[in-house]
Motif scaffolding. Structure first.
Motif, short mmCIF file in Angstrom:
data_model
loop_
_atom_site.label_atom_id
_atom_site.label_comp_id
_atom_site.label_asym_id
_atom_site.label_seq_id
_atom_site.Cartn_x
_atom_site.Cartn_y
_atom_site.Cartn_z
N UNK A 266 8.37 20.72 5.02
CA UNK A 266 9.32 20.24 2.96
C UNK A 266 8.51 18.39 2.51
N UNK A 267 8.82 18.14 1.66
CA UNK A 267 8.82 16.72 1.07
C UNK A 267 10.62 16.93 1.37
N UNK A 268 10.93 15.25 2.04
CA UNK A 268 12.11 15.35 1.93
C UNK A 268 12.60 13.70 0.73
N UNK A 269 12.82 13.86 0.12
CA UNK A 269 13.13 13.14 -0.56
C UNK A 269 14.86 12.35 0.12
N UNK A 270 15.02 10.93 0.20
CA UNK A 270 16.20 10.81 0.41
C UNK A 270 16.36 9.60 -0.35
N UNK A 271 17.46 9.73 -1.16
CA UNK A 271 17.84 9.03 -2.11
C UNK A 271 18.92 8.52 -1.62
N UNK A 272 20.03 7.27 -2.55
CA UNK A 272 21.11 6.43 -2.17
C UNK A 272 21.49 5.73 -3.08
N UNK A 273 22.76 6.28 -3.56
CA UNK A 273 23.52 6.46 -4.41
C UNK A 273 24.86 5.36 -3.95
N UNK A 274 25.47 4.15 -5.18
CA UNK A 274 26.84 3.52 -4.26
C UNK A 274 27.76 4.65 -3.96
N UNK A 275 28.21 5.22 -5.49
CA UNK A 275 29.16 5.73 -4.71
C UNK A 275 29.22 7.41 -6.43
N UNK A 276 28.66 7.88 -5.17
CA UNK A 276 28.01 9.80 -6.57
C UNK A 276 29.52 10.40 -7.36
N UNK A 277 29.13 10.41 -8.08
CA UNK A 277 29.66 11.12 -9.14
C UNK A 277 29.15 12.45 -9.88
N UNK A 278 29.63 13.31 -10.00
CA UNK A 278 29.47 14.89 -10.66
C UNK A 278 30.18 14.86 -11.96
N UNK A 279 28.66 15.15 -13.33
CA UNK A 279 28.59 15.36 -14.16
C UNK A 279 28.57 14.27 -14.93
N UNK A 280 27.89 12.87 -14.29
CA UNK A 280 26.94 11.72 -14.95
C UNK A 280 25.72 11.54 -14.56
N UNK A 281 25.40 10.63 -15.30
CA UNK A 281 24.55 9.65 -14.61
C UNK A 281 24.72 8.98 -14.16
N UNK A 282 23.31 9.15 -12.05
CA UNK A 282 24.02 8.23 -11.26
C UNK A 282 22.31 7.34 -10.50
N UNK A 283 22.63 6.53 -10.55
CA UNK A 283 21.81 5.66 -10.70
C UNK A 283 21.00 5.50 -8.89
N UNK A 284 20.13 5.63 -8.89
CA UNK A 284 19.57 6.71 -7.64
C UNK A 284 19.41 3.81 -7.09
N UNK A 285 20.14 3.78 -5.59
CA UNK A 285 19.50 2.38 -5.52
C UNK A 285 18.36 2.38 -4.66
N UNK A 286 18.07 3.82 -3.89
CA UNK A 286 16.73 3.48 -2.67
C UNK A 286 16.35 4.72 -2.74
N UNK A 287 14.84 5.37 -2.41
CA UNK A 287 14.30 5.69 -2.69
C UNK A 287 12.94 6.28 -1.44
N UNK A 288 13.24 7.57 -0.97
CA UNK A 288 11.96 7.38 0.51
C UNK A 288 11.38 8.57 0.34
N UNK A 289 10.16 8.96 0.65
CA UNK A 289 9.80 10.36 0.77
C UNK A 289 8.88 10.39 2.42
N UNK A 290 9.13 11.44 2.98
CA UNK A 290 8.72 11.66 4.24
C UNK A 290 8.18 13.17 4.43
N UNK A 291 7.32 13.62 5.71
CA UNK A 291 7.18 14.49 5.25
C UNK A 291 8.19 15.54 6.46
N UNK A 292 8.60 16.41 6.06
CA UNK A 292 9.43 16.86 7.27
C UNK A 292 9.45 17.86 7.73
N UNK A 293 9.89 18.48 9.01
CA UNK A 293 9.69 19.87 9.52
C UNK A 293 10.34 20.02 10.84
N UNK A 294 10.78 20.50 11.53
CA UNK A 294 10.85 19.84 12.92
C UNK A 294 9.93 19.82 13.74
#
Length: 305
Positions: A10-38
């Motif tokens: 998989x492509x792992x899309x790793x994102x950080x959100x300060x305080x995630x809330x359901x049902x609203x727009x959340x802004x990503x503070x940091x993001x990375x993409x890695x090729x994943x798989x054991x």
């Protein structure tokens, strides 16, 4: 040669959100993409340790192309993946916030013809080659695929390493895998017991050996690991000291380090030390560990710093 198989990378899309809330727009503070798989992770760490491997598996669509590109350009590994026609390789979203949340994709459809192509590649394996079977398998493949592969290769006397859970692990023990890596919770599930201490860990490691496993490496998270080797030796080790930044790939790194450590001189103590250093180094990194940091952790583990 060392071979790894990643059935559902998989492509792992790793994102950080300060305080995630359901049902609203959340802004990503940091993001990375890695090729994943054991299997990819194992190949990447082996490369850092100076061991070449051939990474096998299945990819599809534009995401599959990107997985292969990243595996080659970022990790420098020999990514010999089979391109399948239907579907696309997964994008897995890993959300880091007050709690960690993962949303994993489905993956492509793998046909019998695709599997035949994989078997043809595995048929090239030679006596004493190493094969790493790790992780889950997609729904389009029979749950007996690990058994099928090891049965097909059993006359070649390869060194098989299996890092899987439940029946996927238990059902291959009859093929005498060189190494298995359950954790304490997985052992409890396999035997339907509640482990009470280290004596129980050793007891059930021996039971897994009686079922066919040659070496049993039990990961104990923050409490370190226990190895019961095929000669009856018991090796107990703690963990490296550092700040955990990333849990993804730490177990795969441990497997890669163990393989590399063993291949150097057949010493199980050294294999466990290098495996532990690799696992710790990845846990303390944003992604998979690099060579210098691995050996820094190894020196720390040995009290050489």
């Amino acid at each position: 040669m060392i071979y790894t198989i990643t059935f559902n990378p998989a492509l792992d899309y790793v994102i950080s959100v300060d305080h995630f809330e359901k049902g609203v727009v959340n802004r990503v503070t940091e993001e990375h993409i890695f090729c994943g798989g054991k299997g990819i992770n194992v190949s990447a760490i082996l490369k850092e340790l100076g061991y070449e491997s051939k990474a096998l598996g299945f990819v599809a669509g534009f995401t599959g192309d990107e997985i292969v590109r990243r595996a080659q350009s970022e990790y420098g590994i020999n990514a010999d993946f089979i391109k399948v026609a239907e579907g696309m390789s997964r994008i897995n979203v890993k959300l880091r916030s007050d709690e960690e949340t993962e949303i994993n994709g489905i993956g492509p459809k793998i046909t019998d013809a695709d599997l035949d192509k994989l078997f043809a590649k595995l048929d090239e394996m030679q006596m004493s080659d190493v094969l790493v079977l790790s992780g889950s398998i997609p729904k389009s493949i029979s749950p007996t695929i690990y058994e099928t592969i090891l049965n097909r290769l059993q006359d070649k006397k390869i060194f098989s390493v299996v890092d899987a859970t439940g029946d996927l692990l238990v059902n291959v023990l009859k093929y005498r895998p060189f190494l298995i890596k359950p954790n304490n919770h997985e052992i409890e599930e396999i035997f339907n017991v509640k482990l009470q201490g280290e004596e129980d860990l050793v007891k059930y490691a021996h039971k897994l050996q009686e079922m066919g496993a040659r070496n049993v490496l039990i990961s104990l998270a923050g409490d370190g690991s226990l190895l019961v080797d095929e000669h009856g030796g018991q090796h107990r080790l703690g963990v490296c000291k550092g700040k955990v930044k990333n849990s993804v790939g730490a177990g795969d790194s441990m497997v890669a380090g163990f393989i590399a450590g063993y291949l150097r001189n057949g010493d199980y103590k050294e294999a466990l030390e290098l495996g532990t250093a690799c696992g710790g180094a990845t846990a303390f990194s944003e992604s998979l560990a690099k060579k210098d940091f691995i050996y820094e952790n190894l020196r720390q583990l040995r009290g050489e710093n």
